[in-house]
Motif scaffolding. Sequence first.
Motif, mmCIF file in Angstrom:
data_model
loop_
_atom_site.group_PDB
_atom_site.id
_atom_site.type_symbol
_atom_site.label_atom_id
_atom_site.label_comp_id
_atom_site.label_asym_id
_atom_site.label_seq_id
_atom_site.Cartn_x
_atom_site.Cartn_y
_atom_site.Cartn_z
ATOM 1 N N TYR A 16 0.829 -1.205 0.000
ATOM 2 C CA TYR A 16 0.000 0.000 0.000
ATOM 3 C C TYR A 16 0.859 1.248 0.000
ATOM 4 O O TYR A 16 0.534 2.260 -0.650
ATOM 5 N N ALA A 20 1.024 4.149 -2.912
ATOM 6 C CA ALA A 20 0.863 5.581 -2.632
ATOM 7 C C ALA A 20 2.061 6.374 -3.144
ATOM 8 O O ALA A 20 1.915 7.464 -3.714
ATOM 9 N N GLU A 24 2.242 9.424 -6.056
ATOM 10 C CA GLU A 24 2.936 10.703 -5.877
ATOM 11 C C GLU A 24 4.008 10.907 -6.942
ATOM 12 O O GLU A 24 4.147 11.995 -7.505
ATOM 13 N N ALA A 58 -3.829 2.640 0.263
ATOM 14 C CA ALA A 58 -2.970 3.493 -0.565
ATOM 15 C C ALA A 58 -3.690 4.775 -0.965
ATOM 16 O O ALA A 58 -3.131 5.878 -0.896
ATOM 17 N N TYR A 59 -4.956 4.657 -1.380
ATOM 18 C CA TYR A 59 -5.730 5.837 -1.757
ATOM 19 C C TYR A 59 -5.935 6.754 -0.556
ATOM 20 O O TYR A 59 -5.891 7.981 -0.679
ATOM 21 N N LEU A 61 -3.939 7.055 2.005
ATOM 22 C CA LEU A 61 -2.660 7.703 2.267
ATOM 23 C C LEU A 61 -2.409 8.826 1.261
ATOM 24 O O LEU A 61 -1.901 9.901 1.615
ATOM 25 N N ALA A 62 -2.780 8.622 0.005
ATOM 26 C CA ALA A 62 -2.623 9.676 -1.009
ATOM 27 C C ALA A 62 -3.509 10.877 -0.668
ATOM 28 O O ALA A 62 -3.102 12.029 -0.858
ATOM 29 N N ARG A 65 -1.866 12.813 2.069
ATOM 30 C CA ARG A 65 -0.746 13.602 1.559
ATOM 31 C C ARG A 65 -1.203 14.809 0.745
ATOM 32 O O ARG A 65 -0.380 15.601 0.289
#
Length: 472
Positions: A16, A20, A24, A58-59, A61-62, A65
């Motif tokens: 994950y 992410a 980025e 992962a989404y 976490l994106a 960010r």
Amino acid sequence: MTNWLPNLSSGTGPLYLRLADQIESDIERGVLAKGAKLPPQRNLAFDLRVTIGTVSRAYALARERGLVSGEVGRGTYILDHGRGMPQAGPALASSGMEGTREMEAPAGKLHFDATAAPDVGQGETIAALSARINRDHPHEAASYTRRFPDRWAQAGSRWLARGSFRPEPHCIVPTLGAHAAAVAIISAVTAPGDHIAFEHLTYSQVARSASLVGRRIALIRSDEQGIVPEDFERVCAQRHPKMVFSMSAVQNPTVATMPEARRIAVAEIARRYNVWLIEDNLYGALTDDPSPLLVELAPERTFHVGGLSKSVAAGVRGGWVACPPNYERRIQVAHRMLTGGLPFMLAELSAQLVLSGEADAIRARCVKENNARLALTHDALAGFDLRSCPNIPFVWLELPEPWLSATFKNAASEEGVLIDDADEFKAGRSDQVFHHVRLGISAPRGREEAARGLAIVRRLLEHGGAGYDSYD
């Protein structure tokens, strides 16, 4: 761009996190453009042969960010980051730095939107010292500043000293105030694209300035005792910031002061993850807080910043940085490149104010006036939830239902009172909601004016919500 398929074969760490990071990276390289739609989580999980939970993390976490926005029922979209670099527009669109708004605000408004030192008659002292400097240093006053006399660093060493902290003069860099100091530090020690960590609410002008010079913002959660160490460590592990901006004593705008245990934890985390620290102690200079400073706990990585704006006179633009060993020259050069150089008159005036003892005397008068206005504020707003700190020129006011922060700011402005809402202090996009406003009680010109403004604020708190209409 629903057909985007990342390559997760390289890299280390959990899937994950690698996904992410790939999002980025592809934003920075222009593979994922502004407004592009990421594949649905279930589809991407099938294509990558991973669980939907991996893609979901992962989404998330994106989003954390600040790279994407998720819209229920529509999908996940790439935000505008200029290929990973913050844009100047949003930073410039916000209101100006404290002390610059008076020329922008409509005439007749009562100012509760700044926290500079109150007028306690320091103008006479400043005038006398300025005349003496012009008399004794006519050539230096008429020319560029080409040398930094030892007394400028000695003044900074004296002014920044707190408790057992006594910085050596050779580690001191004089600056055009604390703001210029912080931006010079960020510019000198980090590189474009690096993350700088800030609390969700803070002195946001430094965060916006960091964005203008190409740094990215990472947000740390805080509570009534300041930075939450566990969240700071999470940000360090996930975002790898190069630096964190902190106000360990009397945080602006929440007045939170970090207890010693938290300061120790923050210093240890910064050391473990090799993160630089900027410790802004502008308001701490008005208190008798006995807790050790971050610079005492982590001297090898802490830039300790202070100045005269809250304690003596904002217009003097006096500031200093106590640097870690061997960094003073780098900060001095960066400061000169960013500001055009330190004016002799202001640097000499700041030094003479401190070394003569006049700065201490003015600070004592400012503290007395701040406390008188704090008492006035608590009386005027009795019954409402105020967070304040002795000696400090602002309060953090929690708004009752149904007020929202920005709506209350607009309503107060229509009634002739300028205040700062919570958005003014957001360092970046935040999922936290704050139903608060900050009242800068040192800005009104005298206690009578302060009392008039506070009466208007109370009237709005009690009766304004039902009658306020934001439409023309």
